[in-house]
Design an enzyme around this catalytic site. Structure first.
Site, PDB file in Angstrom:
ATOM      1  N   GLU A   1      10.854  65.338 106.414  1.00 28.59           N
ATOM      2  CA  GLU A   1       9.938  66.484 106.510  1.00 28.59           C
ATOM      3  C   GLU A   1       9.768  66.992 107.928  1.00 28.59           C
ATOM      4  OE1 GLU A   1       6.450  65.241 104.402  1.00 28.59           O
ATOM      5  OE2 GLU A   1       7.585  64.828 102.573  1.00 28.59           O
TER       6      GLU A   1
ATOM      7  N   ASN B   1      15.658  64.395 104.829  1.00 25.46           N
ATOM      8  CA  ASN B   1      14.970  64.578 103.547  1.00 25.46           C
ATOM      9  C   ASN B   1      13.818  65.555 103.727  1.00 25.46           C
ATOM     10  OD1 ASN B   1      14.564  63.681 100.740  1.00 25.46           O
ATOM     11  ND2 ASN B   1      12.664  62.762 101.495  1.00 25.46           N
TER      12      ASN B   1
ATOM     13  N   HIS C   1       9.757  68.206  94.210  1.00 24.64           N
ATOM     14  CA  HIS C   1       8.419  68.157  93.609  1.00 24.64           C
ATOM     15  C   HIS C   1       8.165  69.536  93.013  1.00 24.64           C
ATOM     16  CE1 HIS C   1       7.551  64.237  95.288  1.00 24.64           C
ATOM     17  NE2 HIS C   1       7.922  64.668  96.479  1.00 24.64           N
TER      18      HIS C   1
ATOM     19  N   GLU D   1      12.994  62.735  95.105  1.00 25.98           N
ATOM     20  CA  GLU D   1      11.591  62.440  94.771  1.00 25.98           C
ATOM     21  C   GLU D   1      11.120  63.279  93.590  1.00 25.98           C
ATOM     22  OE1 GLU D   1       9.022  62.604  98.194  1.00 25.98           O
ATOM     23  OE2 GLU D   1      10.546  61.803  99.540  1.00 25.98           O
TER      24      GLU D   1
ATOM     25  N   ASP E   1       9.563  64.974  90.568  1.00 25.36           N
ATOM     26  CA  ASP E   1       8.519  65.012  89.543  1.00 25.36           C
ATOM     27  C   ASP E   1       8.263  66.479  89.222  1.00 25.36           C
ATOM     28  OD1 ASP E   1       6.795  65.812  91.722  1.00 25.36           O
ATOM     29  OD2 ASP E   1       6.195  63.737  92.016  1.00 25.36           O
TER      30      ASP E   1
END
Length: 495
Positions: free
Chosen positions: A167, A210, A246, A274, A276
């Site tokens: 990030e 990432n 996400h 990651e 979801d």
């Protein structure tokens, strides 16, 4: 462990906990197979292994004492990433005083369950220890490089890839760097310095950058694209790019595949790190159907990009999701619900990976599907000869080997003349292979002989019906498939 929630990030996390979970699923209009009425499905793990892809999850090792959590973790995934246990504040809470207890628990679990370990994360502006806040630029750079050397060095040979930098780019349309303490005090060179330090600490690990909100082509993903292109042109070590994904239901970017492809065209691997997909709560059948379609879409996108290494979901169960605490009124983002019932998204992921079956609902007392097996040394005597097939059963044995490991999916058709209510299945290895774990059956091994017995939910097989189970094992370079099989003592034909 203290867990920090923030926009665009974290969670924790099958099988069913019991009939209560099945009842709640049925109440929402979700079809759930009942014990003994359907063929047991292949696990996501076995399907992903067959595709040569990773299917991973974010692990909180403190949850492994919870039986359904561990059952799903054991059976459904071939990759594990630490949710928080390898971050800077955890691994170096005081300067030059490293603490690897939680991270080692993740690695030890992975070793014991034959999973790969993906490292997360060496450098991130969040969850940095307090002692870093007053360092000057040069001292912070030295501390960062020392931290990378300590952590990546400790896990050298155990972690196959790292999120080296997490990030680092700002939200919004500017495409600029995040205004973090690292950027402020060290300057633009800090990302490059981190990657060079990681390569020095572990020359064999894959090194990744990432970030979130980069799944489609936009200013932020383009900024990372330009960074990767620059690094590749100057020989700065970078091997892969992670896309957190996400997402919100109905909002999978239409250009996600093109975005991942343009990165691989630069000569790096990509992965969804990651995943979801959240919704406004409460969930209902319509939202869950949209979510399932979105999960399938993301999985298919990865499968369509040759250098997409796999997909990791950021947790297992909605019970421990980070979403509700960060986005009030939203949640239900994972593929198992709060009762560990597989949601329609589970089936969608399985279908994308090549399965057309429905996950069977175990009864409340179902034993752990992934059953550790004693590793009895194999004797050197040859397997006994087996009589010819008698026409009562047909077996299909589908192996998938890599290095010194392999999985095998076994499908057994009952050719009659009678249905069975319980079964045992046997065969012999001929090259010293060892079973390490299994799903949808209880498997034991003695020397070269392997014996499998039905789980509590898949013992009944009608005439013409089939049942399947699978296992993972190790070999020492040669992995010939068994050639003779018995089903309830009767010799089967090879399908």
């Amino acid at each position: 462990m203290r867990i920090h929630h923030h926009i665009g990030r974290r969670t924790r996390s099958g099988l069913l906990a019991g009939l209560l979970a099945a009842t709640s699923a049925l109440a929402m209009g979700i079809a759930v197979a009942q014990p003994g009425t359907a063929e047991a499905a292949a696990s996501l793990r076995s399907l992903a292994d067959a595709k040569g892809r990773d299917i991973g999850f974010a692990l909180d090792p403190n949850r492994l004492s919870e039986s359904p959590y561990k059952q799903i973790a054991d059976a459904e995934f071939n990759l594990v990433v630490a949710e928080n246990a390898m971050k800077w504040e955890v691994t170096e809470p005081n300067r030059n005083q490293f603490s690897f207890g939680q991270g080692d628990a993740v690695v030890n679990y992975a070793v014991g369950s034959n999973k790969k370990v993906y490292g997360h994360t060496l450098v991130w502006h969040n969850q940095m220890p307090g002692w870093t806040s007053n360092l000057s630029g040069s001292d912070l750079l030295a501390a960062m490089k020392n931290h990378i050397a300590g952590v990546a060095g400790h896990y050298k040979g155990k972690v196959f890839a790292w999120d080296v930098v997490n990030e680092a780019f700002a939200d919004g349309g500017s495409g600029g760097r995040r205004d973090s303490i690292l950027q402020q005090r060290i300057g633009n060179s800090w990302i490059e310095e981190a990657f060079r330090a990681a390569r020095a600490a572990d020359p064999d690990a894959k090194l990744c950058i990432n970030d979130y909100s980069t799944d489609g082509i936009n200013a932020k993903s383009t900024a990372i694209y330009n960074l990767v292109k620059d690094f590749k042109s100057r020989g700065v070590p970078i091997d892969c790019v992670g896309f957190q994904a996400h997402l919100i239901i109905g909002q999978v970017p239409g250009d996600m595949q093109a975005n991942l492809q343009r990165f691989t065209d630069l000569g790096v691997d990509v992965r969804v790190t990651e995943l979801d997909i959240r919704m406004s709560t409460p969930a209902n059948s319509s939202k869950l159907a949209t979510q399932a379609a979105d999960y399938k879409k993301v999985m298919n996108i990865c499968l369509a990009v040759a250098r997409c290494q796999g997909v990791t979901v950021w947790g297992i169960t909605d019970k421990y999701s980070w979403i509700p605490g960060t986005f009030p009124g939203e949640g239900a983002a994972l593929i198992w619900d709060e009762n560990y019932a597989p949601k329609p998204a589970y089936q969608a992921v399985a279908e994308a990976l090549g399965s057309g079956t429905t996950p069977t609902t175990p009864a409340p007392t179902t034993p752990v599907p992934t059953t550790p097996v004693p590793t009895t040394p194999a004797p050197t005597t040859p397997a006994p000869t087996t009589p010819a097939p008698n026409g009562s059963c047909t077996v299909t044995y589908v192996p998938n080997s890599w290095g010194n490991g392999f999985t095998a999916e076994i499908r057994i058709r009952n050719d009659g003349p009678d249905p069975v209510n319980a079964w045992s299945f046997g065969f012999y290895f001929t090259a010293g292979q060892q079973v390490t774990n299994a799903w949808n059956a209880t498997v034991s091994q003695s020397g070269t002989q392997v014996l499998a017995r039905n789980a509590s939910y898949n013992g009944a097989v009608a005439v013409g019906g089939t049942v399947s189970f699978g296992f993972q094992g190790t070999h020492t370079g040669s992995n010939p498939s068994p050639t003779s099989f018995t089903f309830n003592g009767k010799v089967c034909a090879n399908g």
